[in-house]
Structure formats: structure tokens, C-alpha cells
Motif scaffolding. Structure first.
Motif, PDB file in Angstrom:
ATOM      1  N   THR A 168      22.970 106.760  31.986  1.00 50.09           N
ATOM      2  CA  THR A 168      22.745 106.493  33.408  1.00 50.09           C
ATOM      3  C   THR A 168      24.079 106.083  34.041  1.00 50.09           C
ATOM      4  OG1 THR A 168      22.285 104.121  33.153  1.00 50.09           O
ATOM      5  CG2 THR A 168      20.437 105.652  32.818  1.00 50.09           C
ATOM      6  N   GLU A 169      24.030 105.737  35.306  1.00 54.01           N
ATOM      7  CA  GLU A 169      25.238 105.291  36.003  1.00 54.01           C
ATOM      8  C   GLU A 169      25.769 103.980  35.414  1.00 54.01           C
ATOM      9  OE1 GLU A 169      21.660 103.566  37.940  1.00 54.01           O
ATOM     10  OE2 GLU A 169      22.250 105.579  37.277  1.00 54.01           O
ATOM     11  N   ASN A 170      24.889 103.248  34.731  1.00 58.79           N
ATOM     12  CA  ASN A 170      25.268 102.009  34.063  1.00 58.79           C
ATOM     13  C   ASN A 170      25.440 102.294  32.571  1.00 58.79           C
ATOM     14  OD1 ASN A 170      25.429  99.498  32.806  1.00 58.79           O
ATOM     15  ND2 ASN A 170      23.861  98.558  34.110  1.00 58.79           N
ATOM     16  N   PRO A 171      26.620 102.141  32.016  1.00 56.07           N
ATOM     17  CA  PRO A 171      26.827 102.482  30.607  1.00 56.07           C
ATOM     18  C   PRO A 171      26.029 101.611  29.639  1.00 56.07           C
ATOM     19  CG  PRO A 171      28.759 101.375  31.515  1.00 56.07           C
ATOM     20  CD  PRO A 171      27.865 101.687  32.670  1.00 56.07           C
ATOM     21  N   GLU A 172      25.459 100.509  30.125  1.00 54.04           N
ATOM     22  CA  GLU A 172      24.656  99.630  29.275  1.00 54.04           C
ATOM     23  C   GLU A 172      23.167  99.932  29.362  1.00 54.04           C
ATOM     24  OE1 GLU A 172      25.916  97.422  27.047  1.00 54.04           O
ATOM     25  OE2 GLU A 172      27.803  98.397  27.644  1.00 54.04           O
ATOM     26  N   VAL A 173      22.808 100.966  30.132  1.00 52.90           N
ATOM     27  CA  VAL A 173      21.391 101.300  30.335  1.00 52.90           C
ATOM     28  C   VAL A 173      21.169 102.771  30.003  1.00 52.90           C
ATOM     29  CG1 VAL A 173      19.515 101.482  32.009  1.00 52.90           C
ATOM     30  CG2 VAL A 173      21.083  99.530  32.096  1.00 52.90           C
ATOM     31  N   PHE A 174      20.071 103.048  29.284  1.00 54.13           N
ATOM     32  CA  PHE A 174      19.721 104.414  28.907  1.00 54.13           C
ATOM     33  C   PHE A 174      18.336 104.743  29.447  1.00 54.13           C
ATOM     34  CE2 PHE A 174      22.792 102.842  25.921  1.00 54.13           C
ATOM     35  CZ  PHE A 174      23.656 103.907  25.738  1.00 54.13           C
TER      36      PHE A 174
ATOM     37  N   GLY B 133      11.358 104.271  32.644  1.00 48.30           N
ATOM     38  CA  GLY B 133      11.773 104.554  31.272  1.00 48.30           C
ATOM     39  C   GLY B 133      13.221 104.187  31.011  1.00 48.30           C
ATOM     40  N   ARG B 134      13.664 103.083  31.591  1.00 49.60           N
ATOM     41  CA  ARG B 134      15.056 102.645  31.437  1.00 49.60           C
ATOM     42  C   ARG B 134      15.127 101.385  30.573  1.00 49.60           C
ATOM     43  NH1 ARG B 134      19.112 103.663  36.425  1.00 49.60           N
ATOM     44  NH2 ARG B 134      18.783 105.909  36.594  1.00 49.60           N
ATOM     45  N   TYR B 135      16.047 101.414  29.595  1.00 52.64           N
ATOM     46  CA  TYR B 135      16.171 100.301  28.660  1.00 52.64           C
ATOM     47  C   TYR B 135      17.639 100.042  28.350  1.00 52.64           C
ATOM     48  CZ  TYR B 135      11.183 100.923  28.192  1.00 52.64           C
ATOM     49  OH  TYR B 135       9.836 101.023  28.479  1.00 52.64           O
ATOM     50  N   SER B 136      17.944  98.795  28.039  1.00 53.23           N
ATOM     51  CA  SER B 136      19.327  98.400  27.793  1.00 53.23           C
ATOM     52  C   SER B 136      19.805  98.887  26.425  1.00 53.23           C
ATOM     53  CB  SER B 136      19.450  96.872  27.858  1.00 53.23           C
ATOM     54  OG  SER B 136      18.830  96.287  26.718  1.00 53.23           O
TER      55      SER B 136
END
Length: 204
Positions: A106-112, A84-87
Motif C-alpha cells: 500500500t502507500e504505507n510501507p508498514e501496511v499490507f 483487508g488491511r493489516y500491519s
């Protein structure tokens, strides 16, 4: 790979949210089949719609079966839907109030990442509509958008027949606005409002 996005085809989504979900809210079990889900944006959009319209207890009774037939892409589809991860680009069309409630950083600010309550409502399996054998029956709502247009008129009729058999009496079918309902189904699927791509299987 099929194109898809969150909150695509607003005519169908508005009809589902304003007509189908309020009616289904009182059902003990709400079973939804999203046929042609690609990477999962559409079934998760449906889960968000149900979550925003229902109280927590009836929302736990929502079961969304997401299916697609992209044999070479099946592992990728399955993994993305599971996580369930999307940019940031993917979630651009998600209304801000839904983004705040149903997505987490998430740990990546470009991924939710979709919240667990939303992910728990969606299952994914590979299924070819042209087998004409439904993966499951007893559906409350079937959503099939931007898929039937790729089939011959004869196969469209056959798939719609499968959908009709898969729905419980009183269940709903949502298509995209460009998909016409064949005359053969005029009595078998009732259009609920003029101009809306939402139909209902009569109770009797």
C-alpha cells in the motif's frame, strides 16, 4: 478486544487444509462460518488456505461468513475486514509464499492489503452465539476457536447443538485443541483423526 492472529492454532488449520478442504473441493457450494472472528485474521487465513488448495473456479464458490459479538467494536471490526488491511506485525506469521501471493503493498510501507480475490470471499456480520439462532444454515465448515472456553458447560452444549443443526450432513466442525467435545456429542460429531480438533457431522 479479543486476541487473534493470522495462521493461529496450526493443529486445526493443518487438519482443515489436509482433510476438510480436499473433501469439500468437489462440492458445488462451499459455505464456511467462522464464529468469533474479531478483526478478521482468522477468516482471511481460511480464505488463503482455500485459495492455496483449490483451483480458481472452485475457489469462487467459497463463501466465508465471519461473525463476532463485540458490540462496541463492531464498526472497527467491520471496517478492517472490509478493507483487508493489516500491519507488517499483523502479517508476521503468514508464510512468505502466501504473503507474496495474497497481499499487496500500500502507500504505507508498514501496511499490507489482502488481494481482492481473498477479500471477496469473506462477509462479516455481528452475531451473538448465545442467542442460539444461527445467522445462516447449510454450512459446509464451521470454525470456532478459543470461544467456547468462555461459556458455561451448559451453554457450550447449546452452542454445539446449534452448530450441529447449522451443518449439512458430511460437514465439518473445527475447534481449538484445548476444547473437549462433550460426551453428549460423541455420536453426532466424529473426530476424524486422534488428537486433531476437526470433527465431521455424519451423513446419516
Amino acid at each position: 478486544m479479543a486476541y487473534t492472529s493470522f495462521f493461529r492454532d496450526t493443529d486445526a488449520l493443518n487438519a482443515i487444509g489436509e482433510i476438510a478442504i480436499p473433501a469439500l473441493a468437489h462440492w458445488r457450494s462451499i459455505r464456511v462460518w467462522d464464529a468469533g472472528c474479531a478483526t478478521g485474521e482468522e477468516p482471511f487465513t481460511l480464505a488463503i488456505l482455500f485459495a492455496s488448495k483449490l483451483r480458481p473456479f472452485p475457489f469462487r464458490n467459497v463463501d466465508i461468513l465471519a461473525t463476532d459479538y463485540e458490540e462496541s467494536s463492531f464498526p472497527q471490526f467491520a471496517e478492517q475486514i472490509r478493507k483487508g488491511r493489516y500491519s507488517r506485525t499483523d502479517v508476521f506469521w503468514v508464510p512468505q509464499e502466501h504473503r507474496d501471493l495474497y497481499f499487496e503493498a500500500t502507500e504505507n510501507p508498514e501496511v499490507f492489503e489482502l488481494t481482492q480475490e481473498i477479500r471477496d470471499r469473506v462477509r462479516y456480520i455481528q452475531h451473538d452465539l448465545l442467542t442460539l439462532v444461527p445467522p445462516e444454515t447449510g454450512q459446509s465448515l464451521i470454525v470456532c476457536k478459543n470461544v467456547l472456553m468462555h461459556f458455561s458447560p451448559e451453554n457450550q452444549i447449546k452452542v454445539l447443538e446449534m452448530f450441529h443443526q447449522s451443518l449439512v450432513p458430511g460437514g465439518y466442525l473445527a475447534l481449538d485443541g484445548a476444547q473437549a467435545m462433550p460426551a453428549a456429542f460423541a455420536e453426532r460429531f466424529k473426530r476424524l483423526e486422534p488428537g486433531t480438533p476437526l470433527f465431521q457431522k455424519p451423513v446419516v
